[in-house]
Design a protein around this motif. Structure first.
Motif, mmCIF file in Angstrom:
data_model
loop_
_atom_site.group_PDB
_atom_site.id
_atom_site.type_symbol
_atom_site.label_atom_id
_atom_site.label_comp_id
_atom_site.label_asym_id
_atom_site.label_seq_id
_atom_site.Cartn_x
_atom_site.Cartn_y
_atom_site.Cartn_z
ATOM 1 N N ASP A 1 52.340 -61.311 -102.742
ATOM 2 C CA ASP A 1 52.760 -61.635 -104.096
ATOM 3 C C ASP A 1 52.123 -62.961 -104.485
ATOM 4 N N PRO A 2 51.078 -62.943 -105.322
ATOM 5 C CA PRO A 2 50.384 -64.195 -105.663
ATOM 6 C C PRO A 2 51.309 -65.271 -106.211
ATOM 7 N N ARG A 3 52.406 -64.865 -106.851
ATOM 8 C CA ARG A 3 53.310 -65.863 -107.415
ATOM 9 C C ARG A 3 53.881 -66.780 -106.355
ATOM 10 N N SER A 4 53.977 -66.287 -105.118
ATOM 11 C CA SER A 4 54.547 -67.093 -104.044
ATOM 12 C C SER A 4 53.644 -68.248 -103.640
ATOM 13 N N GLN A 5 52.366 -68.196 -104.039
ATOM 14 C CA GLN A 5 51.452 -69.270 -103.664
ATOM 15 C C GLN A 5 50.997 -70.093 -104.861
ATOM 16 N N PHE A 6 51.492 -69.769 -106.057
ATOM 17 C CA PHE A 6 51.134 -70.546 -107.232
ATOM 18 C C PHE A 6 52.001 -71.800 -107.325
ATOM 19 N N PHE A 7 51.363 -72.917 -107.653
ATOM 20 C CA PHE A 7 52.064 -74.191 -107.785
ATOM 21 C C PHE A 7 52.002 -74.738 -109.212
ATOM 22 N N MET A 8 51.029 -74.287 -110.002
ATOM 23 C CA MET A 8 50.804 -74.828 -111.332
ATOM 24 C C MET A 8 51.073 -73.754 -112.387
ATOM 25 N N SER A 9 51.307 -74.193 -113.619
ATOM 26 C CA SER A 9 51.624 -73.229 -114.676
ATOM 27 C C SER A 9 50.373 -72.678 -115.357
ATOM 28 N N LEU A 10 49.333 -73.506 -115.518
ATOM 29 C CA LEU A 10 48.094 -73.051 -116.143
ATOM 30 C C LEU A 10 47.114 -72.536 -115.099
ATOM 31 N N VAL A 11 46.369 -71.498 -115.459
ATOM 32 C CA VAL A 11 45.405 -70.898 -114.542
ATOM 33 C C VAL A 11 44.378 -71.922 -114.067
ATOM 34 N N ARG A 12 43.817 -72.734 -114.985
ATOM 35 C CA ARG A 12 42.779 -73.689 -114.590
ATOM 36 C C ARG A 12 43.320 -74.702 -113.581
ATOM 37 N N ASP A 13 44.570 -75.105 -113.759
ATOM 38 C CA ASP A 13 45.163 -76.070 -112.829
ATOM 39 C C ASP A 13 45.438 -75.424 -111.478
ATOM 40 N N GLU A 14 45.822 -74.153 -111.499
ATOM 41 C CA GLU A 14 46.102 -73.460 -110.243
ATOM 42 C C GLU A 14 44.830 -73.280 -109.422
ATOM 43 N N ILE A 15 43.744 -72.873 -110.068
ATOM 44 C CA ILE A 15 42.500 -72.661 -109.339
ATOM 45 C C ILE A 15 41.986 -73.958 -108.733
ATOM 46 N N ALA A 16 42.136 -75.047 -109.467
ATOM 47 C CA ALA A 16 41.612 -76.337 -109.001
ATOM 48 C C ALA A 16 42.619 -77.126 -108.173
ATOM 49 N N PHE A 17 43.782 -76.531 -107.877
ATOM 50 C CA PHE A 17 44.831 -77.256 -107.172
ATOM 51 C C PHE A 17 44.366 -77.773 -105.818
ATOM 52 N N ALA A 18 43.540 -76.988 -105.124
ATOM 53 C CA ALA A 18 43.070 -77.386 -103.795
ATOM 54 C C ALA A 18 42.278 -78.687 -103.838
ATOM 55 N N ALA A 19 41.605 -78.947 -104.973
ATOM 56 C CA ALA A 19 40.805 -80.172 -105.083
ATOM 57 C C ALA A 19 41.681 -81.410 -104.961
ATOM 58 N N GLU A 20 42.888 -81.344 -105.512
ATOM 59 C CA GLU A 20 43.790 -82.486 -105.440
ATOM 60 C C GLU A 20 44.259 -82.731 -104.014
ATOM 61 N N ASN A 21 44.466 -81.659 -103.273
ATOM 62 C CA ASN A 21 44.969 -81.790 -101.908
ATOM 63 C C ASN A 21 43.973 -82.448 -100.966
ATOM 64 N N VAL A 22 42.685 -82.239 -101.223
ATOM 65 C CA VAL A 22 41.673 -82.785 -100.309
ATOM 66 C C VAL A 22 40.893 -83.933 -100.933
ATOM 67 N N GLY A 23 41.250 -84.317 -102.156
ATOM 68 C CA GLY A 23 40.619 -85.475 -102.778
ATOM 69 C C GLY A 23 39.181 -85.269 -103.189
ATOM 70 N N CYS A 24 38.875 -84.115 -103.796
ATOM 71 C CA CYS A 24 37.504 -83.835 -104.233
ATOM 72 C C CYS A 24 37.120 -84.719 -105.419
ATOM 73 N N ASP A 25 35.823 -84.969 -105.554
ATOM 74 C CA ASP A 25 35.297 -85.692 -106.712
ATOM 75 C C ASP A 25 35.628 -84.901 -107.984
ATOM 76 N N GLU A 26 36.077 -85.604 -109.014
ATOM 77 C CA GLU A 26 36.548 -84.936 -110.217
ATOM 78 C C GLU A 26 35.452 -84.173 -110.939
ATOM 79 N N SER A 27 34.257 -84.733 -111.025
ATOM 80 C CA SER A 27 33.168 -84.039 -111.724
ATOM 81 C C SER A 27 32.753 -82.786 -110.950
ATOM 82 N N TRP A 28 32.728 -82.891 -109.616
ATOM 83 C CA TRP A 28 32.416 -81.710 -108.802
ATOM 84 C C TRP A 28 33.487 -80.648 -108.996
ATOM 85 N N ALA A 29 34.745 -81.056 -109.041
ATOM 86 C CA ALA A 29 35.841 -80.106 -109.189
ATOM 87 C C ALA A 29 35.737 -79.347 -110.509
ATOM 88 N N ARG A 30 35.340 -80.046 -111.582
ATOM 89 C CA ARG A 30 35.195 -79.362 -112.881
ATOM 90 C C ARG A 30 34.083 -78.333 -112.824
#
Length: 246
Positions: A87-116
């Motif tokens: 059930d994908p909902r069990s692993q979603f943390f964010m409300s917007l799709v773009r924020d959910e897809i990029a959520f991993a970047a915050e956890n590992v501290g990716c460069d913001e321009s690379w993340a975009r």
């Protein structure tokens, strides 16, 4: 290799000497009757055991992308192994799709321009670019599954684990899932799928591995598996498209 695992307070091991290998760009479908040990195998590979299911005992070795999941941090493992759940909902943390897809970047501290840039690449690759500004709870089951795969692929992992990914999908959703897995294979990603729906994966599966009582009982190529008759699969507790519902 030779992995035996027993959950804390369980009398019998969930896995008994399990040997399971998958090379780059290969998809292995793990199958078997409920309770056979499929989910435990994925938990050992993606680090849910022991990072979230503590207290069990493991004998043997587990190697994923040159790492032992139990010995590395969750953050480091996330960069090598992506996970998609029933059930994908069990692993979603964010409300917007773009924020959910990029959520991993915050956890590992990716460069913001690379993340975009990576967000746009992944969204286009998995066909969810038109969903980026949607709320995840507005999506269909198939759309949620594609978003979950995109999020799990954000850090370009070398391996992907999927547990019962077709359980909430219709035929169109399953076709989209199989297409996404084909794209991952083309990128050299090793994929392990646990599912009860089996023949839907024939276009992308390399091997079918059947587990019984925590160890490998049978193993087939996709061609060999497709030739198995209905009564043989039924005797193993497995599904066949020709089976009539009871």
């Amino acid at each position: 290799a030779g992995a035996t695992f027993r959950y804390a307070h369980d009398g019998q091991p969930a896995l008994r000497g399990l040997d399971l290998r998958a090379g780059g760009g290969k998809l292995v479908l793990l199958l078997g009757a409920s309770g056979c040990g499929k989910t435990t195998a994925t938990r050992l590979l993606n680090g849910l055991v022991p990072h979230f299911f503590e207290g069990g005992a493991l004998d043997g070795s587990v190697d994923v992308c040159g790492m032992e999941p139990a010995s590395v941090s969750v953050q480091r493992l996330a960069g090598a192994v992506g996970s998609v759940f029933q059930d994908p909902r069990s692993q979603f943390f964010m409300s917007l799709v773009r924020d959910e897809i990029a959520f991993a970047a915050e956890n590992v501290g990716c460069d913001e321009s690379w993340a975009r840039r990576r967000l746009n690449e992944v969204a286009e690759f998995f066909g969810v670019a038109d969903l980026l500004d949607r709320h995840v709870d507005e999506l269909s089951s198939g759309q949620k599954q594609r978003v979950a795969i995109a999020a799990a692929s954000f850090l370009a992992p070398k391996a992907m684990m999927l547990d019962e990914p077709t359980s909430n999908l219709d035929e169109e959703g399953i076709a989209a899932l199989v297409s996404s897995l084909a794209k991952l294979k083309d990128q050299g990603v090793s994929i392990l799928v646990c599912d009860h729906r089996l023949h839907e994966y024939l276009p992308v599966a390399n091997r079918y591995v059947c587990i019984s009582a925590g160890s490998v009982a049978y193993e087939w190529t996709a061609g060999e598996f497709s030739a198995l008759p209905c009564d043989v699969l039924r005797s193993m507790g497995l599904r066949h498209p020709d089976m009539c519902p009871i």
